[in-house]
Design a protein around this motif. Structure first.
Motif, PDB file in Angstrom:
ATOM      1  N   ALA A  99       0.848  -1.194   0.000  1.00  0.00           N
ATOM      2  CA  ALA A  99       0.000   0.000   0.000  1.00  0.00           C
ATOM      3  C   ALA A  99       0.884   1.244   0.000  1.00  0.00           C
ATOM      4  CB  ALA A  99      -0.928   0.020   1.218  1.00  0.00           C
ATOM      5  N   VAL A 100       0.398   2.266  -0.678  1.00  0.00           N
ATOM      6  CA  VAL A 100       1.049   3.578  -0.687  1.00  0.00           C
ATOM      7  C   VAL A 100      -0.048   4.603  -0.463  1.00  0.00           C
ATOM      8  CG1 VAL A 100       2.311   5.264  -2.076  1.00  0.00           C
ATOM      9  CG2 VAL A 100       2.880   2.826  -2.258  1.00  0.00           C
ATOM     10  N   ARG A 101       0.115   5.411   0.601  1.00  0.00           N
ATOM     11  CA  ARG A 101      -0.869   6.450   0.918  1.00  0.00           C
ATOM     12  C   ARG A 101      -0.169   7.797   0.908  1.00  0.00           C
ATOM     13  NH1 ARG A 101      -1.720   3.339   5.663  1.00  0.00           N
ATOM     14  NH2 ARG A 101      -1.346   5.225   6.866  1.00  0.00           N
ATOM     15  N   TRP A 146      -3.995  -2.825  -8.304  1.00  0.00           N
ATOM     16  CA  TRP A 146      -4.085  -2.083  -7.055  1.00  0.00           C
ATOM     17  C   TRP A 146      -5.482  -1.492  -6.933  1.00  0.00           C
ATOM     18  CZ3 TRP A 146       0.229  -1.253  -3.754  1.00  0.00           C
ATOM     19  CH2 TRP A 146       1.436  -1.770  -4.235  1.00  0.00           C
ATOM     20  N   THR A 147      -5.989  -1.383  -5.701  1.00  0.00           N
ATOM     21  CA  THR A 147      -7.254  -0.708  -5.435  1.00  0.00           C
ATOM     22  C   THR A 147      -6.947   0.752  -5.147  1.00  0.00           C
ATOM     23  OG1 THR A 147      -8.207  -2.727  -4.512  1.00  0.00           O
ATOM     24  CG2 THR A 147      -9.259  -0.651  -3.901  1.00  0.00           C
ATOM     25  N   LEU A 148      -7.677   1.625  -5.799  1.00  0.00           N
ATOM     26  CA  LEU A 148      -7.464   3.061  -5.639  1.00  0.00           C
ATOM     27  C   LEU A 148      -8.608   3.650  -4.833  1.00  0.00           C
ATOM     28  CD1 LEU A 148      -5.996   5.722  -6.354  1.00  0.00           C
ATOM     29  CD2 LEU A 148      -7.284   5.732  -8.503  1.00  0.00           C
ATOM     30  N   GLN A 149      -8.272   4.416  -3.804  1.00  0.00           N
ATOM     31  CA  GLN A 149      -9.281   5.085  -2.983  1.00  0.00           C
ATOM     32  C   GLN A 149      -8.859   6.533  -2.779  1.00  0.00           C
ATOM     33  OE1 GLN A 149      -9.819   3.447   0.960  1.00  0.00           O
ATOM     34  NE2 GLN A 149     -11.600   4.699   1.356  1.00  0.00           N
ATOM     35  N   VAL A 158      -4.775  10.115  -1.078  1.00  0.00           N
ATOM     36  CA  VAL A 158      -4.916   9.130  -2.160  1.00  0.00           C
ATOM     37  C   VAL A 158      -4.233   7.858  -1.684  1.00  0.00           C
ATOM     38  CG1 VAL A 158      -4.376   8.557  -4.550  1.00  0.00           C
ATOM     39  CG2 VAL A 158      -4.959  10.922  -3.946  1.00  0.00           C
ATOM     40  N   ASP A 159      -4.958   6.737  -1.795  1.00  0.00           N
ATOM     41  CA  ASP A 159      -4.436   5.445  -1.334  1.00  0.00           C
ATOM     42  C   ASP A 159      -4.467   4.423  -2.463  1.00  0.00           C
ATOM     43  OD1 ASP A 159      -4.641   6.738   1.101  1.00  0.00           O
ATOM     44  OD2 ASP A 159      -6.262   5.495   1.865  1.00  0.00           O
ATOM     45  N   TRP A 160      -3.329   3.783  -2.692  1.00  0.00           N
ATOM     46  CA  TRP A 160      -3.259   2.614  -3.559  1.00  0.00           C
ATOM     47  C   TRP A 160      -2.987   1.443  -2.629  1.00  0.00           C
ATOM     48  CZ3 TRP A 160      -0.918   7.236  -4.849  1.00  0.00           C
ATOM     49  CH2 TRP A 160      -1.257   7.811  -6.085  1.00  0.00           C
ATOM     50  N   SER A 161      -3.782   0.379  -2.704  1.00  0.00           N
ATOM     51  CA  SER A 161      -3.594  -0.764  -1.806  1.00  0.00           C
ATOM     52  C   SER A 161      -3.926  -2.060  -2.526  1.00  0.00           C
ATOM     53  CB  SER A 161      -4.465  -0.616  -0.549  1.00  0.00           C
ATOM     54  OG  SER A 161      -5.833  -0.604  -0.906  1.00  0.00           O
ATOM     55  N   GLY A 162      -3.574  -3.166  -1.879  1.00  0.00           N
ATOM     56  CA  GLY A 162      -3.933  -4.481  -2.396  1.00  0.00           C
ATOM     57  C   GLY A 162      -3.021  -5.010  -3.483  1.00  0.00           C
TER      58      GLY A 162
END
Length: 172
Positions: A53-55, A73-76, A100-104
């Motif tokens: 994850a990168v936030r 990646w999941t983007l939130q 902004v969060d990229w995770s998974g």
């Protein structure tokens, strides 16, 4: 003599590796009042583990943020109110992306990747200063927090976990 050269070379490489080991931005300068494409460079994992994850926290004065999706990646985007109202294309803007969060996904330690978003830098941001984007990098229960912002007069190179950021240039 060769042994001393080898030791000096090893010290140089190991002593400077921390400088190159943190999350950085590809573009180190940006003009206030312009659109800025932020390319966060993630050069490694955490203690040998893959990045999952990168936030990135969006600082005040960066508006109309649009992140680039990343396959796998999941983007939130976490939205919220700005501290004040900004003008963008003749319209008042009072809220938008705050994180902004990229995770998974999985970025193994031995690989490098980039995470991208763009936004508008408000015209009233202070030229000559650095605008910091605190980043948290997560790797299987470990987190590296690239969130340190230097105090006035402090050398940014003295920080262990510096937040990346471009130097703000005067409006073009």
């Amino acid at each position: 003599m060769n042994r001393y050269l080898l030791l000096a070379g090893a010290f140089f490489v190991l002593g400077t590796s921390a400088t190159f080991a943190h999350v950085t931005l590809e573009t180190q300068e940006a003009a206030v009042g312009s659109t800025y494409k932020a390319v966060l460079r993630v050069p490694h994992g955490c203690e040998g583990k893959a990045t999952t994850a990168v936030r990135v926290q969006i600082p005040e004065g960066v508006i109309s943020v649009k992140p680039m999706p990343k396959p796998g990646w999941t983007l939130q985007v976490k939205k919220g109110r700005y501290e004040k109202s900004y003008q963008l294309h003749g319209q008042a803007v009072t809220s938008g992306a705050r994180e902004v969060d990229w995770s998974g996904g999985s970025l193994p330690d031995e690989f490098y990747d980039e995470f991208v978003f763009r936004g508008t830098l408000a015209a009233d941001l202070p030229a000559g200063q650095t605008l910091h984007f605190p980043v948290v990098q997560e790797c299987d229960g470990i987190a590296e927090r690239w969130i340190e912002i230097p105090a006035a007069g402090q050398d940014e190179d003295a920080l262990e976990y510096p937040a990346p950021g471009p130097k703000l240039l005067p409006k073009k």
